[in-house]
Design a protein around this motif. Structure first.
Motif, PDB file in Angstrom:
ATOM      1  N   ILE A  68       0.842  -1.208   0.000  1.00 33.65           N
ATOM      2  CA  ILE A  68       0.000   0.000   0.000  1.00 33.65           C
ATOM      3  C   ILE A  68       0.876   1.256   0.000  1.00 33.65           C
ATOM      4  N   HIS A  69       1.943   1.249   0.827  1.00 33.37           N
ATOM      5  CA  HIS A  69       2.870   2.390   0.844  1.00 33.37           C
ATOM      6  C   HIS A  69       3.484   2.609  -0.528  1.00 33.37           C
ATOM      7  N   SER A  70       3.910   1.522  -1.162  1.00 37.58           N
ATOM      8  CA  SER A  70       4.526   1.627  -2.487  1.00 37.58           C
ATOM      9  C   SER A  70       3.542   2.170  -3.518  1.00 37.58           C
ATOM     10  N   GLY A  71       2.294   1.650  -3.483  1.00 37.84           N
ATOM     11  CA  GLY A  71       1.272   2.126  -4.427  1.00 37.84           C
ATOM     12  C   GLY A  71       0.933   3.586  -4.210  1.00 37.84           C
ATOM     13  N   LEU A  72       0.869   3.992  -2.907  1.00 34.32           N
ATOM     14  CA  LEU A  72       0.546   5.389  -2.610  1.00 34.32           C
ATOM     15  C   LEU A  72       1.655   6.323  -3.094  1.00 34.32           C
ATOM     16  N   SER A  73       2.928   5.908  -2.900  1.00 38.57           N
ATOM     17  CA  SER A  73       4.052   6.741  -3.369  1.00 38.57           C
ATOM     18  C   SER A  73       4.036   6.871  -4.885  1.00 38.57           C
ATOM     19  N   ALA A  74       3.755   5.762  -5.577  1.00 43.07           N
ATOM     20  CA  ALA A  74       3.713   5.804  -7.046  1.00 43.07           C
ATOM     21  C   ALA A  74       2.575   6.697  -7.532  1.00 43.07           C
ATOM     22  N   ALA A  75       1.412   6.617  -6.842  1.00 50.49           N
ATOM     23  CA  ALA A  75       0.259   7.433  -7.247  1.00 50.49           C
ATOM     24  C   ALA A  75       0.553   8.916  -7.033  1.00 50.49           C
ATOM     25  N   ILE A  76       1.196   9.242  -5.890  1.00 53.64           N
ATOM     26  CA  ILE A  76       1.531  10.645  -5.614  1.00 53.64           C
ATOM     27  C   ILE A  76       2.530  11.161  -6.641  1.00 53.64           C
ATOM     28  N   GLU A  77       3.531  10.336  -6.979  1.00 57.46           N
ATOM     29  CA  GLU A  77       4.516  10.747  -7.986  1.00 57.46           C
ATOM     30  C   GLU A  77       3.850  10.984  -9.342  1.00 57.46           C
ATOM     31  N   ASN A  93       0.642  11.779  -9.893  1.00 57.86           N
ATOM     32  CA  ASN A  93      -0.195  12.991  -9.803  1.00 57.86           C
ATOM     33  C   ASN A  93       0.666  14.255  -9.827  1.00 57.86           C
ATOM     34  N   ASN A  94       1.843  14.200  -9.171  1.00 59.18           N
ATOM     35  CA  ASN A  94       2.745  15.362  -9.195  1.00 59.18           C
ATOM     36  C   ASN A  94       3.247  15.637 -10.605  1.00 59.18           C
ATOM     37  N   LYS A  95       3.501  14.562 -11.364  1.00 59.59           N
ATOM     38  CA  LYS A  95       3.954  14.737 -12.749  1.00 59.59           C
ATOM     39  C   LYS A  95       2.882  15.431 -13.587  1.00 59.59           C
ATOM     40  N   ILE A  96       1.623  14.986 -13.412  1.00 57.78           N
ATOM     41  CA  ILE A  96       0.514  15.624 -14.145  1.00 57.78           C
ATOM     42  C   ILE A  96       0.372  17.080 -13.733  1.00 57.78           C
ATOM     43  N   GLN A  97       0.483  17.353 -12.421  1.00 54.52           N
ATOM     44  CA  GLN A  97       0.349  18.728 -11.942  1.00 54.52           C
ATOM     45  C   GLN A  97       1.473  19.604 -12.475  1.00 54.52           C
ATOM     46  N   SER A  98       2.694  19.038 -12.610  1.00 56.26           N
ATOM     47  CA  SER A  98       3.821  19.795 -13.161  1.00 56.26           C
ATOM     48  C   SER A  98       3.561  20.164 -14.613  1.00 56.26           C
ATOM     49  N   ILE A  99       2.981  19.205 -15.378  1.00 55.67           N
ATOM     50  CA  ILE A  99       2.667  19.492 -16.791  1.00 55.67           C
ATOM     51  C   ILE A  99       1.614  20.594 -16.878  1.00 55.67           C
ATOM     52  N   ILE A 100       0.588  20.512 -16.008  1.00 54.00           N
ATOM     53  CA  ILE A 100      -0.491  21.522 -16.024  1.00 54.00           C
ATOM     54  C   ILE A 100       0.057  22.897 -15.673  1.00 54.00           C
ATOM     55  N   SER A 101       0.964  22.972 -14.665  1.00 54.08           N
ATOM     56  CA  SER A 101       1.495  24.271 -14.244  1.00 54.08           C
ATOM     57  C   SER A 101       2.408  24.890 -15.300  1.00 54.08           C
ATOM     58  N   ASN A 102       2.946  24.048 -16.213  1.00 52.49           N
ATOM     59  CA  ASN A 102       3.817  24.558 -17.279  1.00 52.49           C
ATOM     60  C   ASN A 102       3.068  24.803 -18.573  1.00 52.49           C
ATOM     61  N   LEU A 145       0.199  16.219 -21.912  1.00 52.72           N
ATOM     62  CA  LEU A 145      -0.851  16.024 -20.913  1.00 52.72           C
ATOM     63  C   LEU A 145      -1.664  14.765 -21.211  1.00 52.72           C
ATOM     64  N   LYS A 146      -1.925  14.522 -22.513  1.00 53.85           N
ATOM     65  CA  LYS A 146      -2.692  13.323 -22.903  1.00 53.85           C
ATOM     66  C   LYS A 146      -1.883  12.070 -22.621  1.00 53.85           C
ATOM     67  N   GLU A 147      -0.559  12.107 -22.920  1.00 57.62           N
ATOM     68  CA  GLU A 147       0.288  10.946 -22.684  1.00 57.62           C
ATOM     69  C   GLU A 147       0.421  10.641 -21.186  1.00 57.62           C
ATOM     70  N   ALA A 148       0.360  11.659 -20.347  1.00 54.95           N
ATOM     71  CA  ALA A 148       0.491  11.458 -18.900  1.00 54.95           C
ATOM     72  C   ALA A 148      -0.702  10.723 -18.314  1.00 54.95           C
ATOM     73  N   GLY A 149      -1.878  10.852 -18.966  1.00 61.69           N
ATOM     74  CA  GLY A 149      -3.070  10.159 -18.485  1.00 61.69           C
ATOM     75  C   GLY A 149      -3.794  10.932 -17.398  1.00 61.69           C
ATOM     76  N   SER A 150      -4.741  10.263 -16.716  1.00 64.60           N
ATOM     77  CA  SER A 150      -5.578  10.903 -15.698  1.00 64.60           C
ATOM     78  C   SER A 150      -4.917  10.776 -14.325  1.00 64.60           C
ATOM     79  N   ALA A 151      -5.333  11.639 -13.414  1.00 61.72           N
ATOM     80  CA  ALA A 151      -4.840  11.584 -12.039  1.00 61.72           C
ATOM     81  C   ALA A 151      -5.405  10.367 -11.314  1.00 61.72           C
ATOM     82  N   ILE A 152      -4.655   9.831 -10.361  1.00 63.62           N
ATOM     83  CA  ILE A 152      -5.065   8.632  -9.606  1.00 63.62           C
ATOM     84  C   ILE A 152      -5.683   9.064  -8.276  1.00 63.62           C
ATOM     85  N   ASP A 153      -6.827   8.456  -7.927  1.00 64.09           N
ATOM     86  CA  ASP A 153      -7.488   8.743  -6.654  1.00 64.09           C
ATOM     87  C   ASP A 153      -6.777   7.968  -5.542  1.00 64.09           C
TER      88      ASP A 153
END
Length: 413
Positions: A286-295, A297-306, A378-386
């Motif tokens: 669960i810790h590993s999955g949560l870290s991967a999901a946060i990483e 989502n951060n990548k998507i947010q970085s693309i959006i902010s740029n 942004l399309k290649e990055a996909g959707s954010a993970i809940d």
């Protein structure tokens, strides 16, 4: 400082078409037979800048021409702004003047200024650009031939008036008023400073009396300093003792509260919380999955902010097109008799507008390419993970561990 960069003369007096460019450090000698138009160059310069000359506006048009035009380009070296002053006249006496400004010599979209009418525009040129009246200009910068307003040939009264204008004596009254006000303020400050000086003298006299007692005060001060130092040591020791006392009291209080809690718990049956072994075994996953999901989502947010900034070039290009259309429609037919849209009057301005339009079109294309590239990323990055479900599982694991710890404490009790 204002520098003359260029003068273009067309159908003015004896000139059919003359263009002179001035470069820094150049020394020009204009040579020609009598009547070839040497003096007319100075007349054209004065007529363009001030609308004045040896003849009226109607007579300056070359014989047989429909109108005359003089364009003078000036450079303000302090602001690095180019000014293009264009003055026209017809044999019927129709007269107009236009002032345009550019940011630098490389050229940008010209901006028309000083268009409040001929009188207002003439005043703007003299006051804001040249900073000199006509009389000052012809007696300090340009000396026209047979000038009746020359300082050399002027009467004594006229010379006095011209000198007063050069010295700007109209400002003397205001300057005198300001000077009197400044003197008055300085006098008030002087009075205040004299009062401060008197007070300071009294203080100095009192201090001189105290200086006589200084040796006794020094001895007394040393004694007081020793007493203060001893007192500080006593206070520091007392503070340490107080901290120790507070800590001991807190420890006793905590032990009393813990003892009361143990006594209450001894009187109740021990409840062992069942362990959810399967959920505990999944903790690392669960810790590993949560870290991967946060990483992710951060990548998507970085693309959006740029996301590239978007500028409305279409409106700017449309505005330039309307300027070009209006300029061409309002311009008289070409003197050559053909349908060429580049007349001698609008050629420079039309060229600047088209160059600016080409530049904005290229910037629009680059902007579109950057936006398409961003949308592709942004399309290649996909959707954010809940991550709410993973976070909920970690919370449950924490609660299970806390319940197990409480059960162990009860067992020990």
């Amino acid at each position: 400082m204002i520098i003359l960069k260029q003068i273009k003369i067309e159908n003015f007096l004896s000139h059919k078409k003359t263009e002179i460019s001035f470069k820094e450090g150049d020394k020009l000698l204009i040579d020609g037979v009598s009547g070839s138009g040497k003096s007319s160059i100075i007349d054209a310069l004065l007529w363009c800048l001030y609308g004045k000359g040896r003849v009226d506006n109607r007579s300056v048009v070359r014989k047989g021409a429909k109108e005359c035009t003089v364009i003078v380009v000036l450079l303000d070296t302090e602001s690095n702004i180019l000014y293009a002053i264009t003055r026209r006249s017809t044999p019927e006496g129709h007269h107009d003047v236009v002032v345009c400004s550019l940011l630098d010599e490389d050229g940008s979209q010209p901006k028309e200024i000083g268009t409040g009418g001929i009188t207002d525009t003439n005043a703007y040129i003299a006051r804001e650009i040249l900073g000199a009246s006509y009389q000052l200009f012809i007696n300090s910068v340009v000396f026209p031939q047979d000038s009746t307003e020359s300082f050399v040939t002027a009467t004594g009264i006229r010379r006095k008036e011209l000198l007063m204008e050069i010295l700007r004596t109209a400002d003397v009254a205001e300057l005198l008023k300001s000077t009197k006000e400044l003197i008055s303020d300085k006098e008030a400050i002087l009075i205040a400073e004299e009062a401060i000086l008197t007070s300071t003298k009294s203080i100095v006299e009192e201090n001189e009396k105290k200086m006589e007692e200084l040796p006794h005060l020094i001895v007394k001060q040393e004694s007081v300093q020793d007493l203060v130092r001893d007192t500080k040591e006593i206070v520091a020791a007392a503070e340490v003792s107080l901290k120790d006392t507070d800590y001991a009291y807190k420890s006793i209080k905590d032990d009393e509260d813990l003892l009361k809690s143990f006594i209450r718990q001894i009187g109740h049956p021990i409840e062992i919380v069942p362990e959810d072994e399967s959920l505990l075994d999944m903790e690392d996953e669960i810790h590993s999955g949560l870290s991967a999901a946060i990483e992710h989502n951060n990548k998507i947010q970085s693309i959006i902010s740029n996301k590239p900034a978007w500028r409305d070039y279409d409106s700017e290009i449309d505005y330039i097109d309307r300027r070009i259309t209006k300029l061409v429609d309002e311009t008289l037919p070409c003197p050559a008799g053909d349908e060429c849209p580049y007349s001698k009057m609008i050629g420079p301005e039309l060229s600047l507008l088209k160059s600016d339009r080409q530049k904005k079109s290229e910037e629009l294309e680059q902007q579109s390419l950057a936006m398409n590239e961003w949308e592709k990323k942004l399309k290649e990055a996909g959707s954010a993970i809940d991550i709410s479900e993973l976070s909920d599982k970690l919370t449950r694991i924490k609660n299970i561990k806390e319940a197990q710890d409480q059960a162990k404490i009860k067992i020990e009790i």
